[in-house]
Design a protein around this motif. Structure first.
Motif, PDB file in Angstrom:
ATOM      1  N   PRO A 187      -8.005  -9.189  -1.942  1.00  0.00           N
ATOM      2  CA  PRO A 187      -7.371 -10.001  -3.195  1.00  0.00           C
ATOM      3  C   PRO A 187      -6.238 -11.069  -2.750  1.00  0.00           C
ATOM      4  O   PRO A 187      -5.382 -10.392  -1.862  1.00  0.00           O
ATOM      5  N   SER A 188      -6.218 -12.121  -3.376  1.00  0.00           N
ATOM      6  CA  SER A 188      -5.263 -13.082  -2.869  1.00  0.00           C
ATOM      7  C   SER A 188      -3.965 -12.750  -3.429  1.00  0.00           C
ATOM      8  O   SER A 188      -4.039 -11.769  -4.635  1.00  0.00           O
ATOM      9  N   GLN A 189      -2.923 -13.063  -3.238  1.00  0.00           N
ATOM     10  CA  GLN A 189      -1.521 -12.904  -3.792  1.00  0.00           C
ATOM     11  C   GLN A 189      -1.703 -13.351  -5.217  1.00  0.00           C
ATOM     12  O   GLN A 189      -1.770 -14.459  -5.557  1.00  0.00           O
ATOM     13  N   PRO A 190      -1.656 -12.145  -6.211  1.00  0.00           N
ATOM     14  CA  PRO A 190      -1.600 -12.656  -7.698  1.00  0.00           C
ATOM     15  C   PRO A 190      -0.461 -13.498  -8.021  1.00  0.00           C
ATOM     16  O   PRO A 190       0.625 -13.610  -7.490  1.00  0.00           O
ATOM     17  N   SER A 245      -5.497 -12.975  -9.449  1.00  0.00           N
ATOM     18  CA  SER A 245      -5.806 -13.081  -7.971  1.00  0.00           C
ATOM     19  C   SER A 245      -6.815 -14.285  -7.915  1.00  0.00           C
ATOM     20  O   SER A 245      -7.956 -14.075  -8.610  1.00  0.00           O
ATOM     21  N   GLY A 253     -11.003 -12.678  -4.473  1.00  0.00           N
ATOM     22  CA  GLY A 253     -11.195 -11.175  -4.244  1.00  0.00           C
ATOM     23  C   GLY A 253     -12.542 -10.728  -4.696  1.00  0.00           C
ATOM     24  O   GLY A 253     -13.176 -11.043  -5.617  1.00  0.00           O
ATOM     25  N   TYR A 273      -6.407  -4.754 -11.978  1.00  0.00           N
ATOM     26  CA  TYR A 273      -5.184  -4.890 -12.192  1.00  0.00           C
ATOM     27  C   TYR A 273      -4.420  -3.789 -12.919  1.00  0.00           C
ATOM     28  O   TYR A 273      -5.046  -3.187 -13.777  1.00  0.00           O
ATOM     29  N   SER A 310      -2.857  -5.942  -7.685  1.00  0.00           N
ATOM     30  CA  SER A 310      -4.326  -6.337  -7.780  1.00  0.00           C
ATOM     31  C   SER A 310      -4.938  -5.628  -6.543  1.00  0.00           C
ATOM     32  O   SER A 310      -4.346  -5.626  -5.479  1.00  0.00           O
TER      33      SER A 310
END
Length: 419
Positions: A143-146, A166, A169, A175, A217
């Protein structure tokens, strides 16, 4: 009977030989998961055969009805391996005909490599075997930085929503929200709060809802977090209400100012009228008595004349009329006496103000006297310093003049002998 059984056994043996002679292609697992950017090997086994013509790996297309995508192929004639353009530099096939393996190697996989892959074996002499098998490749993306946001006004009794999402992902992240109070102590979410697809709904918020909220996330690879600080404030006033309040305050201030001006104007007029009334009338009598004593004498004379007229009138009028007139005259007398008392109080106040002015003038005079004495002392000090400087100058002048004169001869010095 025995002959019949022998014939049946021979038939079964022939059928078994025929069944085992067919080609079998197998991929051990149906799903292979790998992280984005890593290298992966998808194994493929087959039954060794001397009649093989080629082995190939293909991938499913992006669109269902499009033709399949060729990845890599192996041709037994010349033992050549061909990597097709789309996978050139990233794909390879490790073939061992004796062991019956044809493993697909993919390097630096991306999310676009997530699809089904098929291993195919071409054997012209085999018409009944299973010549292909499929497996799915899933490229996992952490997951990318949410990104956390607050949707709505964070004010008392409002409903707001905290969002968390995010951008990347695979598989799709899940979440979870956590809440901390203003002292950074964990606490449960509010009773009426609800979570759905990364959105936390808060209903009828209050001061207790303020704090820190952290969203996590998560998918199969790893997790990432974001946080939001929620501060719940009292309801804000809109522009119309603010303008109304400002206008009301200005109006009240103007009204109060007008009242104060009117009061000051009326007071000044009353003071002027009283000052005029206190003055000595033209042709008045001047005596050595104080103004208050003269005023008392005049009031006593007026009162005596008034009582005499009242008594003479009372003798002529009926008793009821005399009592009413007496009451009216008594009221008038009380009013005049109150007015006289007020005037006397005003004179006392003015006299006190005059006394304060005199004391202030006396204090100023004392200050001027002290300043004059200080100036005199300073002048005296300057004179003394000038005299001292004069004496010092004379002393220096005498000392340097004595150097130019010949030395004096002591009286007891013997005279020089004559030749």
């Amino acid at each position: 009977m025995a002959g019949t059984l022998g014939i049946f056994g021979i038939c079964l043996l022939c059928a078994g030989v025929h069944m085992t002679s067919g080609m079998t292609v197998n991929i051990p697992d149906k799903v292979y998961k790998i992280g984005r950017g890593d290298n992966v090997v998808i194994p493929c086994t087959f039954t060794p055969s001397t009649s093989l013509s080629s082995i190939s790996w293909t991938a499913d297309p992006d669109i269902k009805d499009d033709p399949e995508i060729n990845v890599v192929g192996y041709f037994t004639i010349g033992s050549k391996t061909k990597v097709y353009n789309k996978y050139k530099g990233r794909a390879n096939m490790e073939v061992d005909l004796l062991k019956g393996t044809a493993n697909l190697q993919l390097q630096s996989v991306t999310s676009a490599d997530t699809r089904d892959y098929e291993c195919k074996v071409q054997d012209p002499d085999d018409e009944e075997g299973r010549l292909s098998d499929k497996a799915s490749l899933v490229v996992l993306v952490a997951p990318s930085q949410p990104i956390c946001n607050v949707v709505g006004k964070a004010e008392y009794f409002q409903n707001i929503e905290l969002t968390c999402r995010s951008e990347e992902g695979t598989p799709t992240p899940t979440y979870k929200w956590q809440s901390y109070n203003v002292n950074n102590v964990p606490r449960p979410l509010p009773l009426k709060a609800s979570e759905q697809n990364g959105a936390l709904s808060l209903v009828n918020i209050s001061m207790d809802t303020s704090g820190y909220y952290i969203c996590t996330s998560t998918n199969e690879i790893r997790s990432a977090k974001c946080n939001v600080t929620l501060r719940v404030d009292p309801p804000s006033l809109n522009m119309a209400s603010t303008a109304g309040i400002i206008g009301g305050v200005v109006g009240v201030a103007v009204f109060v100012g007008i009242i104060i001006c009117c009061c000051c104007y009326c007071r000044r007029r009353r003071e002027k009228a009283e000052e005029y009334a206190m003055g000595t009338p033209e042709g008045g009598e001047f005596t050595d008595k104080d103004p208050e004593e003269r005023e008392d004498d005049r009031d006593e004379h007026v009162n005596y004349e008034e009582e005499r007229r009242v008594k003479s009138a009372d003798r002529l009028d009926p008793p009821d009329d005399r009592s009413e007139r007496s009451y009216d005259r008594r009221s008038d007398y009380d009013d005049r006496r109150d007015h006289y008392t007020d005037r006397r109080d005003d004179r006392s106040d003015r006299r006190e103000r005059y006394d304060r002015d005199d004391r202030r003038d006396d204090g100023r005079e004392r200050y001027d006297d002290r300043r004059d004495r200080y100036d005199d002392r300073r002048d005296h000090y300057d004179d003394r310093r000038d005299r001292h400087d004069d004496r010092r100058d004379r002393y220096d002048s005498d000392r340097y003049d004595s150097r130019d004169r010949p030395p004096s001869v002591p009286p007891n010095k013997p005279k020089e002998p004559r030749n």
